[in-house]
Design a protein around this motif. Sequence first.
Motif, mmCIF file in Angstrom:
data_model
loop_
_atom_site.group_PDB
_atom_site.id
_atom_site.type_symbol
_atom_site.label_atom_id
_atom_site.label_comp_id
_atom_site.label_asym_id
_atom_site.label_seq_id
_atom_site.Cartn_x
_atom_site.Cartn_y
_atom_site.Cartn_z
ATOM 1 N N UNK A 23 -39.929 90.531 18.180
ATOM 2 C CA UNK A 23 -39.786 91.505 19.103
ATOM 3 C C UNK A 23 -38.528 91.385 19.915
ATOM 4 N N UNK A 24 -37.850 92.195 20.185
ATOM 5 C CA UNK A 24 -36.669 92.147 21.136
ATOM 6 C C UNK A 24 -36.673 93.112 21.988
ATOM 7 N N UNK A 25 -36.022 92.885 23.184
ATOM 8 C CA UNK A 25 -36.292 93.764 24.357
ATOM 9 C C UNK A 25 -34.923 93.791 25.168
ATOM 10 N N UNK A 26 -34.862 94.761 26.216
ATOM 11 C CA UNK A 26 -33.435 94.764 26.727
ATOM 12 C C UNK A 26 -33.206 94.371 28.134
ATOM 13 N N UNK A 27 -34.355 94.304 28.886
ATOM 14 C CA UNK A 27 -33.914 94.081 30.376
ATOM 15 C C UNK A 27 -34.578 92.797 30.491
ATOM 16 N N UNK A 28 -34.402 92.322 31.793
ATOM 17 C CA UNK A 28 -35.274 91.004 32.228
ATOM 18 C C UNK A 28 -36.651 91.584 32.409
ATOM 19 N N UNK A 29 -37.445 90.363 32.399
ATOM 20 C CA UNK A 29 -39.112 90.710 32.249
ATOM 21 C C UNK A 29 -39.503 89.726 33.044
ATOM 22 N N UNK A 30 -40.726 90.118 33.569
ATOM 23 C CA UNK A 30 -41.863 88.958 34.482
ATOM 24 C C UNK A 30 -42.691 88.302 33.139
ATOM 25 N N UNK A 31 -43.084 89.120 32.163
ATOM 26 C CA UNK A 31 -43.649 88.516 31.137
ATOM 27 C C UNK A 31 -43.705 89.262 29.984
ATOM 28 N N UNK A 32 -44.216 88.802 28.713
ATOM 29 C CA UNK A 32 -44.236 89.711 27.563
ATOM 30 C C UNK A 32 -45.509 89.349 27.145
ATOM 31 N N UNK A 33 -46.148 90.371 26.608
ATOM 32 C CA UNK A 33 -47.665 90.149 26.097
ATOM 33 C C UNK A 33 -47.567 90.681 24.596
ATOM 34 N N UNK A 50 -45.054 83.914 30.225
ATOM 35 C CA UNK A 50 -44.327 84.341 31.356
ATOM 36 C C UNK A 50 -42.863 84.190 31.068
ATOM 37 N N UNK A 51 -41.974 84.612 31.937
ATOM 38 C CA UNK A 51 -40.840 84.502 31.706
ATOM 39 C C UNK A 51 -40.256 83.089 31.530
ATOM 40 N N UNK A 52 -40.819 82.077 32.427
ATOM 41 C CA UNK A 52 -40.450 80.826 32.628
ATOM 42 C C UNK A 52 -41.008 79.867 31.557
ATOM 43 N N UNK A 53 -41.886 80.387 30.419
ATOM 44 C CA UNK A 53 -42.581 79.821 29.547
ATOM 45 C C UNK A 53 -41.626 79.681 28.144
ATOM 46 N N UNK A 54 -41.625 78.794 27.523
ATOM 47 C CA UNK A 54 -40.735 79.075 26.080
ATOM 48 C C UNK A 54 -41.764 79.157 24.959
ATOM 49 N N UNK A 55 -43.045 78.658 24.907
ATOM 50 C CA UNK A 55 -43.961 78.600 23.968
ATOM 51 C C UNK A 55 -45.284 78.548 24.319
ATOM 52 N N UNK A 56 -46.086 79.237 23.581
ATOM 53 C CA UNK A 56 -47.569 79.186 24.111
ATOM 54 C C UNK A 56 -48.692 79.394 22.806
ATOM 55 N N UNK A 57 -49.779 78.776 22.738
ATOM 56 C CA UNK A 57 -50.604 78.795 21.842
ATOM 57 C C UNK A 57 -51.723 79.229 22.276
ATOM 58 N N UNK A 58 -52.637 79.870 21.183
ATOM 59 C CA UNK A 58 -53.964 80.287 21.342
ATOM 60 C C UNK A 58 -54.697 80.397 19.934
ATOM 61 N N UNK A 59 -55.373 79.551 19.650
ATOM 62 C CA UNK A 59 -55.917 79.108 18.360
ATOM 63 C C UNK A 59 -54.836 79.275 17.185
ATOM 64 N N UNK A 60 -55.024 80.359 16.450
ATOM 65 C CA UNK A 60 -54.084 80.540 15.314
ATOM 66 C C UNK A 60 -52.726 81.179 15.775
ATOM 67 N N UNK A 61 -52.671 81.521 17.036
ATOM 68 C CA UNK A 61 -51.460 82.422 17.423
ATOM 69 C C UNK A 61 -50.358 81.212 18.110
ATOM 70 N N UNK A 67 -35.515 83.700 26.770
ATOM 71 C CA UNK A 67 -34.977 85.018 27.311
ATOM 72 C C UNK A 67 -33.378 85.120 27.130
ATOM 73 N N UNK A 68 -32.738 84.165 26.935
ATOM 74 C CA UNK A 68 -31.357 84.403 26.582
ATOM 75 C C UNK A 68 -30.963 85.368 25.624
ATOM 76 N N UNK A 69 -31.912 85.442 24.645
ATOM 77 C CA UNK A 69 -31.572 86.361 23.383
ATOM 78 C C UNK A 69 -32.455 87.433 23.554
#
Lengths: 112, 114
Positions: A23-33, A50-61, A67-69
Amino acid sequence: SQQGEEDPQALSIQEGENATMNCSYKTSINNLQWYRQNSGRGLVHLILIRSNEREKHSGRLRVTLDTSKKSSSLLITASRAADTASYFCATDAAGTASKLTFGTGTRLQVTL
Amino acid sequence: DVKVTQSSRYLVKRTGEKVFLECVQDMDHENMFWYRQDPGLGLRLIYFSYDVKMKEKGDIPEGYSVSREKKERFSLILESASTNQTSMYLCASRGLAGPSYEQYFGPGTRLTVT
């Protein structure tokens, strides 16, 4: 306006393989879902990063966020036929009031 | 179990008719949203409401209006339905922050205007 753009538009894999959607997006974000939609139904929330997180896990996800890209990826490991659905990213842009903007989605087909 | 319900799963209306799509949520959420979903275009926001009697235009409000008289109910109105409003309509609700930050969606109403 479409904030998030998913890639690829469609993905076909065999059961047991991993599926990666971007997923690519255009503007600054608070979070991505990320959301999932079974054919002809409403969307179901999968995971929020959240914008200050780099990686998150949930089960098989596994979700990553760069945010730089201005990009995120969703990895589904050991996919199952029941994972067949469309997957959407949604961005909560900084400065907006409670409004999510959805991308166009990736259609995932998992075959036996 | 949280729930967003929509009044109809399938609806067929004639051009020029006034159409009401109803959405009810039982989570005491402040924010409610109406989207339409078309192939290749994803979800596009029509209107949203952040409080009773408050509303804001989304990306494609033309041809639509909304009503929120009670916190749990958000109605989408097509004043004079046209064939280009044939689509899947999705309602969603969302709390202010924290654990209720995700959006909960209804099952959708597939509207056909003939």
